[in-house]
Scaffold this motif. Sequence first.
Motif, mmCIF file in Angstrom:
data_model
loop_
_atom_site.group_PDB
_atom_site.id
_atom_site.type_symbol
_atom_site.label_atom_id
_atom_site.label_comp_id
_atom_site.label_asym_id
_atom_site.label_seq_id
_atom_site.Cartn_x
_atom_site.Cartn_y
_atom_site.Cartn_z
ATOM 1 N N THR A 20 0.840 -1.200 0.000
ATOM 2 C CA THR A 20 0.000 0.000 0.000
ATOM 3 C C THR A 20 0.869 1.241 0.000
ATOM 4 N N MET A 21 0.587 2.123 -0.933
ATOM 5 C CA MET A 21 1.308 3.393 -1.020
ATOM 6 C C MET A 21 0.299 4.516 -0.929
ATOM 7 N N ASN A 22 0.673 5.552 -0.229
ATOM 8 C CA ASN A 22 -0.230 6.669 -0.021
ATOM 9 C C ASN A 22 0.316 7.926 -0.674
ATOM 10 N N CYS A 23 -0.592 8.823 -0.983
ATOM 11 C CA CYS A 23 -0.230 10.050 -1.672
ATOM 12 C C CYS A 23 -1.087 11.182 -1.138
ATOM 13 N N SER A 24 -0.471 12.328 -0.900
ATOM 14 C CA SER A 24 -1.230 13.510 -0.504
ATOM 15 C C SER A 24 -0.906 14.636 -1.475
ATOM 16 N N TYR A 25 -1.846 15.521 -1.642
ATOM 17 C CA TYR A 25 -1.644 16.646 -2.554
ATOM 18 C C TYR A 25 -2.255 17.890 -1.952
ATOM 19 N N LYS A 26 -2.088 19.024 -2.653
ATOM 20 C CA LYS A 26 -2.379 20.280 -1.972
ATOM 21 C C LYS A 26 -3.574 21.066 -2.518
ATOM 22 N N THR A 27 -3.848 20.965 -3.812
ATOM 23 C CA THR A 27 -4.922 21.811 -4.352
ATOM 24 C C THR A 27 -5.968 20.982 -5.085
ATOM 25 N N SER A 28 -6.938 21.661 -5.651
ATOM 26 C CA SER A 28 -7.987 20.962 -6.396
ATOM 27 C C SER A 28 -7.405 20.293 -7.637
ATOM 28 N N ILE A 29 -7.958 19.140 -7.961
ATOM 29 C CA ILE A 29 -7.440 18.383 -9.094
ATOM 30 C C ILE A 29 -8.556 17.997 -10.059
ATOM 31 N N ASN A 30 -8.173 17.718 -11.303
ATOM 32 C CA ASN A 30 -9.101 17.161 -12.290
ATOM 33 C C ASN A 30 -9.176 15.649 -12.152
ATOM 34 N N ASN A 31 -8.031 15.057 -11.971
ATOM 35 C CA ASN A 31 -7.950 13.615 -11.768
ATOM 36 C C ASN A 31 -6.621 13.333 -11.087
ATOM 37 N N LEU A 32 -6.377 12.078 -10.770
ATOM 38 C CA LEU A 32 -5.108 11.684 -10.178
ATOM 39 C C LEU A 32 -4.656 10.413 -10.879
ATOM 40 N N GLN A 33 -3.414 10.410 -11.287
ATOM 41 C CA GLN A 33 -2.908 9.264 -12.046
ATOM 42 C C GLN A 33 -1.751 8.621 -11.284
ATOM 43 N N TRP A 34 -1.644 7.318 -11.384
ATOM 44 C CA TRP A 34 -0.537 6.574 -10.777
ATOM 45 C C TRP A 34 0.310 5.983 -11.899
ATOM 46 N N TYR A 35 1.625 6.071 -11.697
ATOM 47 C CA TYR A 35 2.572 5.581 -12.680
ATOM 48 C C TYR A 35 3.596 4.683 -11.999
ATOM 49 N N ARG A 36 4.188 3.810 -12.802
ATOM 50 C CA ARG A 36 5.290 2.967 -12.352
ATOM 51 C C ARG A 36 6.498 3.297 -13.218
ATOM 52 N N GLN A 37 7.665 3.310 -12.583
ATOM 53 C CA GLN A 37 8.897 3.520 -13.325
ATOM 54 C C GLN A 37 9.886 2.442 -12.911
ATOM 55 N N ASN A 38 10.250 1.625 -13.884
ATOM 56 C CA ASN A 38 11.313 0.663 -13.646
ATOM 57 C C ASN A 38 12.638 1.384 -13.809
ATOM 58 N N SER A 39 13.648 0.843 -13.193
ATOM 59 C CA SER A 39 14.923 1.540 -13.090
ATOM 60 C C SER A 39 15.385 2.090 -14.429
ATOM 61 N N GLY A 40 15.561 3.414 -14.486
ATOM 62 C CA GLY A 40 16.128 4.041 -15.656
ATOM 63 C C GLY A 40 15.252 4.064 -16.883
ATOM 64 N N ARG A 41 13.979 3.740 -16.738
ATOM 65 C CA ARG A 41 13.121 3.686 -17.922
ATOM 66 C C ARG A 41 11.969 4.676 -17.805
ATOM 67 N N GLY A 42 11.099 4.654 -18.815
ATOM 68 C CA GLY A 42 10.001 5.604 -18.833
ATOM 69 C C GLY A 42 8.898 5.243 -17.864
ATOM 70 N N LEU A 43 7.955 6.145 -17.749
ATOM 71 C CA LEU A 43 6.816 5.947 -16.868
ATOM 72 C C LEU A 43 5.749 5.113 -17.550
ATOM 73 N N VAL A 44 5.242 4.148 -16.826
ATOM 74 C CA VAL A 44 4.142 3.323 -17.331
ATOM 75 C C VAL A 44 2.870 3.759 -16.611
ATOM 76 N N HIS A 45 1.865 4.110 -17.367
ATOM 77 C CA HIS A 45 0.600 4.539 -16.774
ATOM 78 C C HIS A 45 -0.116 3.338 -16.179
ATOM 79 N N LEU A 46 -0.511 3.451 -14.908
ATOM 80 C CA LEU A 46 -1.191 2.341 -14.234
ATOM 81 C C LEU A 46 -2.699 2.546 -14.193
ATOM 82 N N ILE A 47 -3.111 3.690 -13.688
ATOM 83 C CA ILE A 47 -4.534 3.879 -13.462
ATOM 84 C C ILE A 47 -4.830 5.362 -13.279
ATOM 85 N N LEU A 48 -6.000 5.779 -13.703
ATOM 86 C CA LEU A 48 -6.455 7.151 -13.524
ATOM 87 C C LEU A 48 -7.758 7.110 -12.750
#
Lengths: 110, 115
Positions: A20-48
């Motif tokens: 379980t990973m948690n995330c906090s943010y500060k202002t109003s948002i349109n959506n929130l997206q989670w990404y995974r990054q394997n070592s030294g590579r690009g971001l993989v979109h997980l879920i919106l």
Amino acid sequence: SQQGEEDPQALSIQEGENATMNCSYKTSINNLQWYRQNSGRGLVHLILIRSNEREKHSGRLRVTLDTSKKSSSLLITASRAADTASYFCAPALYGNKLVFGAGTILRVKS
Amino acid sequence: GEEVAQTPKHLVRGEGQKAKLYCAPIKGHSYVFWYQQVLKNEFKFLISFQNENVFDETGMPKERFSAKCLPNSPCSLEIQATKLEDSAVYFCASSADSTGGTEAFFGQGTRLTVV
């Protein structure tokens, strides 16, 4: 300062356990997206998750969003060694501008 | 294409030299974003485009950095007179639009090393 702040900074678990990973943010948002990054590579979109949604599932992933607390969580069930990576939450502001935190480094031991 | 394509993968420049990075967004996506990641830490937003128009440039350093998205050409990010602190991985992303339910897809990044 960056909007998304992940907690914990690092997490080490055994294969098969949940993470379980948690995330906090500060202002109003349109959506929130989670990404995974394997070592030294690009971001993989997980879920919106949209700002009017409270929970969303995708395979072994479960994301929650509490806009009143400005927080989100990512749950990975039945973790695998291949899940070892850095995970970033990215609140999306106007114009789909993403603001990232420093990420959570997840290590799944086999 | 079906993925965001960034070139080159690696770029080495001496201090003071120019660096130019390219990004081809996913076909049909009208929004392009550039981010800078230093030392595998946070991603810093630089600039976004809606088609060829600058949408949000609040993250762009005032000097030395410029970017363009011209019709029928890859988008580009140019750094004039590079400095050591510009060493980072530069990621490009694209999305179909900017509404609340649209994912942003990222390229593999260009690693810039300034020596």
